[in-house]
Enzyme design. Structure first.
Site, PDB file in Angstrom:
ATOM      1  N   ASP A 180     -10.791   3.841  -1.152  1.00  0.00           N
ATOM      2  CA  ASP A 180     -11.053   2.869  -0.449  1.00  0.00           C
ATOM      3  C   ASP A 180     -12.801   2.715  -0.746  1.00  0.00           C
ATOM      4  O   ASP A 180     -13.548   3.630  -0.543  1.00  0.00           O
ATOM      5  CB  ASP A 180     -10.985   3.098   0.881  1.00  0.00           C
ATOM      6  N   ASP A 190       0.604  -1.342   0.051  1.00  0.00           N
ATOM      7  CA  ASP A 190       0.076   0.042   0.028  1.00  0.00           C
ATOM      8  C   ASP A 190       0.737   1.308   0.020  1.00  0.00           C
ATOM      9  O   ASP A 190       1.737   1.344   1.045  1.00  0.00           O
ATOM     10  CB  ASP A 190      -0.745   0.071   1.257  1.00  0.00           C
TER      11      ASP A 190
HETATM   12  C1  GLA Z   1      -5.408   2.098   2.859  1.00  0.00           C
HETATM   13  C2  GLA Z   1      -6.015   0.854   1.884  1.00  0.00           C
HETATM   14  C3  GLA Z   1      -6.831  -0.006   2.716  1.00  0.00           C
HETATM   15  C4  GLA Z   1      -6.358  -0.319   4.036  1.00  0.00           C
HETATM   16  C5  GLA Z   1      -5.790   0.691   4.679  1.00  0.00           C
HETATM   17  C6  GLA Z   1      -4.861   0.029   5.782  1.00  0.00           C
HETATM   18  O1  GLA Z   1      -6.484   2.917   3.181  1.00  0.00           O
HETATM   19  O2  GLA Z   1      -6.458   1.506   0.683  1.00  0.00           O
HETATM   20  O3  GLA Z   1      -7.514  -0.814   1.852  1.00  0.00           O
HETATM   21  O4  GLA Z   1      -5.403  -1.338   3.612  1.00  0.00           O
HETATM   22  O5  GLA Z   1      -5.014   1.564   4.011  1.00  0.00           O
HETATM   23  O6  GLA Z   1      -4.456   1.290   6.667  1.00  0.00           O
END
Ligand code: GLA
Length: 512
Positions: A337, A277
């Site tokens: 997200d 990520d």
């Molecule tokens: C980001 C990602 C999510 C999750 C969070 C965890 O927002 O897009 O899917 O993994 O981080 O902190």
């Protein structure tokens, strides 16, 4: 002899005098009260620390410097006031958009009492900052990036990955016992038979590093290897999460500067899947540098010789679908997200049409994890979610509590006819073929000359929608099967009318 020693004495006197002048001058410039490196430390439930650094330089009525909140690094762009009461605004560029934070504070004895709000309408969070050594919390230097090359295909994920991920339901509450009991549920409730395989731990498992730089787990995960053994004993696979930056999105330890070492650790633990990520990497690198940054881990995973699915998570920036496969990615997030809300799910799902050409066996567009069963959508809406993700050849990563879902939710997640569409071995992502207002028809070409057809009704009221064979660019005789009612339906040579619930779907498989 005498002259020499006289010279020596005058030299010493001169030095002393110089020293005194320097001391007087520097005393005059003694730092103003707010100047310094201030830290707020709060303890997470898992024993790790959450830190905010306010590195301030007060110059009369002006405060400059930086604010580091876990993975976010802001430059102070505005300030008012002084030690008795001040406001500072920090700003940073995140891709093409600007992020801002604002702190209010005042000096109280040796402490800095500060407060901030996440959003203007929130109550302020009060914090106490103390002085930290200069340099603590500073960003590490940028490591040089490798030249781009094509990372060999790891041969994994020939169909979209299926499994579960902890984030949507558990966020920072995920721990070892939860993961074990989720694995138990998946292995015994029919999901494993339906094709679900990966149990993926998302952010917040990490602690710091030991003296040799090895990544440590925090107290929620006492023994990652033992956990992997347990998950494997159920016939399932274990996934993990990290960031190429110094910190993850939730502010935990990232892999920065330890990429190969961490890949080796994951392999030694028995990890089968990595979600990587961007988050903390944005403080050091630009979006344009993403391919090189992601390639480092792509290479590192291959080097371990363990089959590890590589999932890129950088929210679809820099048209990741164009280069994700080249850096070794098996899947790449295409959006921000998802939330458990009709708006969020449909905004993401129905915007994937143009990305279809980039999906293929081993390399998938990832419109984010499933929210099915998390409670804020109706079952019809969850069926739309499942059907759309199947048409999109999207990874099916359940995001709910598998231990306590209703039979209806389990039936949606394990509908084997819809899953068969998702897992079709041709690996062709479907597309929209017809739209009229809130009604849309999407199709996906399947192996063996079959066609999946999903008729979506995004309106708030039920609708009768007719599918014209010509709209599907089909002619001749077809058999149609309804994949939610599990029945063959009467199919004419020209047109089929069906009633579709509000926010619902009718999904068919057409074959000769
Ligand atoms: C980001 C990602 C999510 C999750 C969070 C965890 O927002 O897009 O899917 O993994 O981080 O902190």
């Amino acid at each position: 002899m005498k002259r020499k020693s006289q010279l020596g004495i005058s030299l010493i006197l001169l030095l002393i005098l110089g020293g005194m002048i320097a001391a007087i001058v520097s005393a005059g410039q003694s730092p103003e009260p707010l100047t310094g490196n201030w830290v707020v430390r709060t303890q997470n439930n898992d024993g790790t620390l959450r830190t905010t650094y306010l590195n301030l330089k007060q110059d009369g009525a002006r405060i400059t410097g930086t604010i580091r909140v876990t993975q976010f690094f802001y430059h102070i762009s505005e300030s008012t006031g002084g030690p008795d009461g001040f406001t500072i605004t920090g700003s940073m560029m995140d891709g093409k958009s600007e992020r801002k934070v604002q702190y209010e504070g005042k000096l109280v004895g040796d402490e800095l009492h500060v407060s901030t709000r996440r959003r203007p309408q929130d109550n302020p969070t009060q914090m106490v900052a103390v002085r930290a050594p200069a340099g603590e919390g500073a960003l590490p230097a940028r490591n040089p990036l490798p030249a781009l090359h094509k990372v060999p295909d790891n041969g994994l994920a020939r169909t979209p990955p299926m499994g579960w991920n902890s984030w949507n339901k558990f966020a920072s509450r995920v721990d070892d016992p939860t993961v074990r009991s989720i694995a138990d549920a998946m292995a015994s409730n029919g999901m494993k038979e339906a094709g679900y395989l990966y149990i993926n731990i998302d952010d917040t498992w990490e602690a710091g590093r030991d003296a040799r730089g090895n990544i440590q787990t925090n107290k929620k995960f006492p023994d990652m290897k033992a956990l992997a053994d347990y998950v494997h004993s159920k016939g399932l696979k274990l996934g993990i999460y990290s960031s190429p930056g110094p910190n993850t999105c939730a502010g935990y330890e990232g892999t920065y500067g330890h990429e190969e070492q961490d890949a080796r650790t994951y392999a030694a633990w028995g990890i089968d899947y990595l979600k990587y990520d961007w988050c903390g990497a944005r403080t050091l690198y630009t979006d344009e540098e993403m391919p090189a940054v992601y390639q480092i881990m792509g290479d590192a995973l291959l080097k371990t010789k363990r089959p590890i699915v590589y999932s890129l998570c950088q929210y679809g920036r820099l048209d990741v679908w164009k280069w994700g496969a080249d850096v070794g990615g098996n899947l790449w997030r295409t959006t921000g997200d998802i939330r458990d809300a009709w708006d969020s799910m449909t905004r993401i799902g129905f915007s994937q049409n143009d990305l279809a050409p980039w999906a293929k066996p081993g390399h998938w567009n990832d419109p984010d994890m499933l929210e099915i069963g998390n409670g804020a959508m109706t079952n019809d809406e969850y069926k739309t979610h499942m059907s759309l993700w199947a048409i999109l050849a999207a990874p099916l990563l359940a995001g709910n509590d598998l231990r306590s879902m209703s039979p209806e939710i389990l039936a949606i997640l394990t509908n084997h006819e819809v899953i068969a569409v998702n897992q079709d071995k041709l690996g062709k992502q479907g597309q929209r073929v017809w739209q009229s207002g809130d009604q849309e028809i999407w199709t996906r070409t399947l192996s063996g000359g079959a066609l999946a057809v999903a008729v979506f009704n995004r309106a708030n009221a039920p609708a009768t929608i007719s599918i014209k064979l010509a709209d599907l660019k089909l002619d001749g005789k077809w058999k149609a099967r309804d994949l939610w009612s599990h029945q063959t339906v009467p199919w004419s040579d020209t047109e089929y009318s069906t009633s579709v619930p509000a926010h619902g779907v009718v999904m068919l498989n057409l074959s000769r």
